[in-house]
Design a protein around this motif. Structure first.
Motif, PDB file in Angstrom:
ATOM      1  N   VAL A 170       0.836  -1.202   0.000  1.00 60.17           N
ATOM      2  CA  VAL A 170       0.000   0.000   0.000  1.00 60.17           C
ATOM      3  C   VAL A 170       0.872   1.253   0.000  1.00 60.17           C
ATOM      4  O   VAL A 170       0.619   2.210  -0.748  1.00 60.17           O
ATOM      5  CB  VAL A 170      -0.942  -0.001   1.218  1.00 60.17           C
ATOM      6  CG1 VAL A 170      -1.683   1.332   1.326  1.00 60.17           C
ATOM      7  CG2 VAL A 170      -1.948  -1.154   1.117  1.00 60.17           C
ATOM      8  N   SER A 171       1.913   1.255   0.830  1.00 60.74           N
ATOM      9  CA  SER A 171       2.799   2.423   0.921  1.00 60.74           C
ATOM     10  C   SER A 171       3.521   2.679  -0.398  1.00 60.74           C
ATOM     11  O   SER A 171       3.703   3.831  -0.803  1.00 60.74           O
ATOM     12  CB  SER A 171       3.818   2.224   2.042  1.00 60.74           C
ATOM     13  OG  SER A 171       3.173   2.034   3.289  1.00 60.74           O
ATOM     14  N   ALA A 172       3.939   1.602  -1.070  1.00 58.84           N
ATOM     15  CA  ALA A 172       4.600   1.757  -2.365  1.00 58.84           C
ATOM     16  C   ALA A 172       3.648   2.382  -3.375  1.00 58.84           C
ATOM     17  O   ALA A 172       4.043   3.234  -4.181  1.00 58.84           O
ATOM     18  CB  ALA A 172       5.105   0.408  -2.864  1.00 58.84           C
ATOM     19  N   GLY A 173       2.377   1.972  -3.350  1.00 60.88           N
ATOM     20  CA  GLY A 173       1.392   2.556  -4.249  1.00 60.88           C
ATOM     21  C   GLY A 173       1.168   4.034  -3.979  1.00 60.88           C
ATOM     22  O   GLY A 173       1.070   4.845  -4.906  1.00 60.88           O
ATOM     23  N   VAL A 174       1.101   4.397  -2.689  1.00 59.85           N
ATOM     24  CA  VAL A 174       0.940   5.811  -2.335  1.00 59.85           C
ATOM     25  C   VAL A 174       2.137   6.619  -2.814  1.00 59.85           C
ATOM     26  O   VAL A 174       1.982   7.703  -3.397  1.00 59.85           O
ATOM     27  CB  VAL A 174       0.764   5.957  -0.807  1.00 59.85           C
ATOM     28  CG1 VAL A 174       0.807   7.432  -0.399  1.00 59.85           C
ATOM     29  CG2 VAL A 174      -0.555   5.327  -0.360  1.00 59.85           C
ATOM     30  N   ALA A 175       3.349   6.096  -2.580  1.00 56.78           N
ATOM     31  CA  ALA A 175       4.556   6.815  -2.999  1.00 56.78           C
ATOM     32  C   ALA A 175       4.597   6.981  -4.515  1.00 56.78           C
ATOM     33  O   ALA A 175       4.961   8.059  -5.020  1.00 56.78           O
ATOM     34  CB  ALA A 175       5.796   6.068  -2.513  1.00 56.78           C
ATOM     35  N   GLY A 231       9.329  -0.801  -1.928  1.00 54.97           N
ATOM     36  CA  GLY A 231       8.948  -1.967  -2.707  1.00 54.97           C
ATOM     37  C   GLY A 231      10.066  -2.941  -2.982  1.00 54.97           C
ATOM     38  O   GLY A 231       9.847  -3.938  -3.678  1.00 54.97           O
ATOM     39  N   ARG A 232      11.263  -2.686  -2.424  1.00 57.14           N
ATOM     40  CA  ARG A 232      12.414  -3.528  -2.746  1.00 57.14           C
ATOM     41  C   ARG A 232      12.144  -4.998  -2.410  1.00 57.14           C
ATOM     42  O   ARG A 232      12.406  -5.888  -3.210  1.00 57.14           O
ATOM     43  CB  ARG A 232      13.650  -3.033  -2.009  1.00 57.14           C
ATOM     44  CG  ARG A 232      14.890  -3.870  -2.275  1.00 57.14           C
ATOM     45  CD  ARG A 232      16.105  -3.289  -1.605  1.00 57.14           C
ATOM     46  NE  ARG A 232      16.464  -1.985  -2.172  1.00 57.14           N
ATOM     47  CZ  ARG A 232      17.488  -1.263  -1.754  1.00 57.14           C
ATOM     48  NH1 ARG A 232      18.231  -1.679  -0.759  1.00 57.14           N
ATOM     49  NH2 ARG A 232      17.756  -0.111  -2.336  1.00 57.14           N
ATOM     50  N   GLY A 233      11.626  -5.266  -1.218  1.00 57.85           N
ATOM     51  CA  GLY A 233      11.403  -6.651  -0.821  1.00 57.85           C
ATOM     52  C   GLY A 233      10.206  -7.296  -1.480  1.00 57.85           C
ATOM     53  O   GLY A 233      10.116  -8.529  -1.546  1.00 57.85           O
ATOM     54  N   LEU A 234       9.275  -6.495  -1.973  1.00 56.82           N
ATOM     55  CA  LEU A 234       8.041  -7.058  -2.525  1.00 56.82           C
ATOM     56  C   LEU A 234       8.254  -7.729  -3.870  1.00 56.82           C
ATOM     57  O   LEU A 234       7.436  -8.551  -4.277  1.00 56.82           O
ATOM     58  CB  LEU A 234       6.987  -5.957  -2.659  1.00 56.82           C
ATOM     59  CG  LEU A 234       6.435  -5.410  -1.345  1.00 56.82           C
ATOM     60  CD1 LEU A 234       5.491  -4.256  -1.615  1.00 56.82           C
ATOM     61  CD2 LEU A 234       5.712  -6.502  -0.574  1.00 56.82           C
ATOM     62  N   ARG A 235       9.315  -7.374  -4.568  1.00 56.62           N
ATOM     63  CA  ARG A 235       9.544  -7.984  -5.872  1.00 56.62           C
ATOM     64  C   ARG A 235       9.825  -9.471  -5.734  1.00 56.62           C
ATOM     65  O   ARG A 235       9.655 -10.228  -6.670  1.00 56.62           O
ATOM     66  CB  ARG A 235      10.709  -7.274  -6.578  1.00 56.62           C
ATOM     67  CG  ARG A 235      10.375  -5.843  -6.978  1.00 56.62           C
ATOM     68  CD  ARG A 235      11.396  -5.289  -7.951  1.00 56.62           C
ATOM     69  NE  ARG A 235      11.047  -3.931  -8.340  1.00 56.62           N
ATOM     70  CZ  ARG A 235      11.538  -2.827  -7.789  1.00 56.62           C
ATOM     71  NH1 ARG A 235      12.403  -2.941  -6.805  1.00 56.62           N
ATOM     72  NH2 ARG A 235      11.170  -1.639  -8.194  1.00 56.62           N
ATOM     73  N   HIS A 236      10.285  -9.896  -4.557  1.00 58.17           N
ATOM     74  CA  HIS A 236      10.519 -11.318  -4.320  1.00 58.17           C
ATOM     75  C   HIS A 236       9.311 -11.977  -3.647  1.00 58.17           C
ATOM     76  O   HIS A 236       9.170 -13.189  -3.683  1.00 58.17           O
ATOM     77  CB  HIS A 236      11.768 -11.509  -3.457  1.00 58.17           C
ATOM     78  CG  HIS A 236      13.008 -10.919  -4.055  1.00 58.17           C
ATOM     79  ND1 HIS A 236      13.622 -11.444  -5.177  1.00 58.17           N
ATOM     80  CD2 HIS A 236      13.740  -9.825  -3.709  1.00 58.17           C
ATOM     81  CE1 HIS A 236      14.682 -10.715  -5.486  1.00 58.17           C
ATOM     82  NE2 HIS A 236      14.771  -9.722  -4.620  1.00 58.17           N
ATOM     83  N   ALA A 237       8.461 -11.169  -3.025  1.00 57.81           N
ATOM     84  CA  ALA A 237       7.293 -11.713  -2.338  1.00 57.81           C
ATOM     85  C   ALA A 237       6.109 -11.900  -3.280  1.00 57.81           C
ATOM     86  O   ALA A 237       5.190 -12.670  -2.974  1.00 57.81           O
ATOM     87  CB  ALA A 237       6.891 -10.794  -1.186  1.00 57.81           C
ATOM     88  N   LEU A 238       6.106 -11.201  -4.404  1.00 55.03           N
ATOM     89  CA  LEU A 238       4.979 -11.251  -5.341  1.00 55.03           C
ATOM     90  C   LEU A 238       5.487 -11.490  -6.753  1.00 55.03           C
ATOM     91  O   LEU A 238       6.552 -10.986  -7.122  1.00 55.03           O
ATOM     92  CB  LEU A 238       4.209  -9.920  -5.315  1.00 55.03           C
ATOM     93  CG  LEU A 238       3.362  -9.592  -4.093  1.00 55.03           C
ATOM     94  CD1 LEU A 238       2.888  -8.154  -4.170  1.00 55.03           C
ATOM     95  CD2 LEU A 238       2.178 -10.544  -3.970  1.00 55.03           C
TER      96      LEU A 238
END
Length: 254
Positions: A37-42, A135-142
């Motif tokens: 959510v925070s990445a989307g807001v940014a 979003g750095r960690g999310l690229r591996h989570a999704l």
């Protein structure tokens, strides 16, 4: 403009990504969900502030300043993630900021508008760097499609809320304007940002960043050919400093 760009891109992407999103989003931890959510807001704030800057400053100055994002990314990475910064990187950051000052000085027309444009472009750079760090960690989570649809959808919702708060006329759009919005959604968003996200899955981030340094050159050339914008000497000198510093940072981090 920012809302329609990212909202239309999300709608076009949805048929290819919604299944992956529905399968993966519920499995995110609370921390990962907050990060998404925070990445989307940014990202939404990045598009909103940077596109707004184009109403007050030249294309060349705006794109050069927003491409200082890697400088802020290094700072945020050190502050939030505890990552070290090399001395040569600190020197390059100082050179790049000096270049940003020259760009602002070269674009200043004696009024507050050009400084406002520079400030908005720098705010766009800060928001973009926050998007990258969060979003750095999310690229591996999704998987890629679920990640991109999540952050683009969050960015569109953020911009819709901001537009509502500012009473921006989202529904009063001409056919010609909508055609431009659709072009923005397809070419630089799906084509540009989409391919960058793909590249980040296949190549090291510094390598991708090195190629992205072509954006100020390409945007400045297009602005000259299409809009008749000729950058002044100070803007060119500042741009050269920014690009050189970013090359040094990217190669140093490789």
């Amino acid at each position: 403009v920012a809302f329609y760009r990212i909202a239309l891109a999300s709608l076009i992407l949805s048929p290819f990504a919604w299944r992956a999103g529905l399968a993966c989003w519920p499995r995110l931890t609370r921390r990962q969900a907050v990060a998404l959510v925070s990445a989307g807001v940014a990202l939404g704030l990045h598009f909103g502030t940077w596109i707004a800057s184009l109403s007050f400053t030249s294309v060349a100055a705006s794109v050069l300043l927003v491409n200082t994002a890697p400088l802020f990314t290094l700072g945020f990475s050190r502050f939030f993630l505890g990552e070290g910064v090399k001395p040569v990187t600190l020197l390059a950051m100082a050179v790049a900021m000096a270049g940003a000052v020259l760009i602002a000085a070269g674009d200043w027309t004696g009024g507050a508008a050009s400084l406002k444009g520079a400030g908005l472009a720098l705010a766009g750079a800060v928001a973009l760097s926050l998007y990258h760090v969060i979003g750095r960690g999310l690229r591996h989570a999704l998987p890629l499609r679920a990640y991109v649809l999540g952050v683009w959808g969050g960015a569109a919702l953020t911009l819709a809320l901001v537009a509502g708060a500012l009473q921006a006329p989202l529904l009063d759009v001409s056919t010609r304007s909508f055609a431009f919005f659709l072009a923005l959604a397809i070419v630089p968003t799906l084509g540009g940002h989409g391919l960058v996200n793909v590249a980040l899955r296949l190549l090291p981030a510094p390598t991708v960043g090195l190629f992205l340094l072509g954006e100020p050159v390409g945007a400045g050339l297009l602005a000259y050919l299409i809009l008749g914008e000729t950058p002044v000497l100070l803007t060119l000198a500042g741009g050269a400093l920014v690009v050189a510093a970013l090359v040094a940072i990217i190669l140093g981090e490789k």
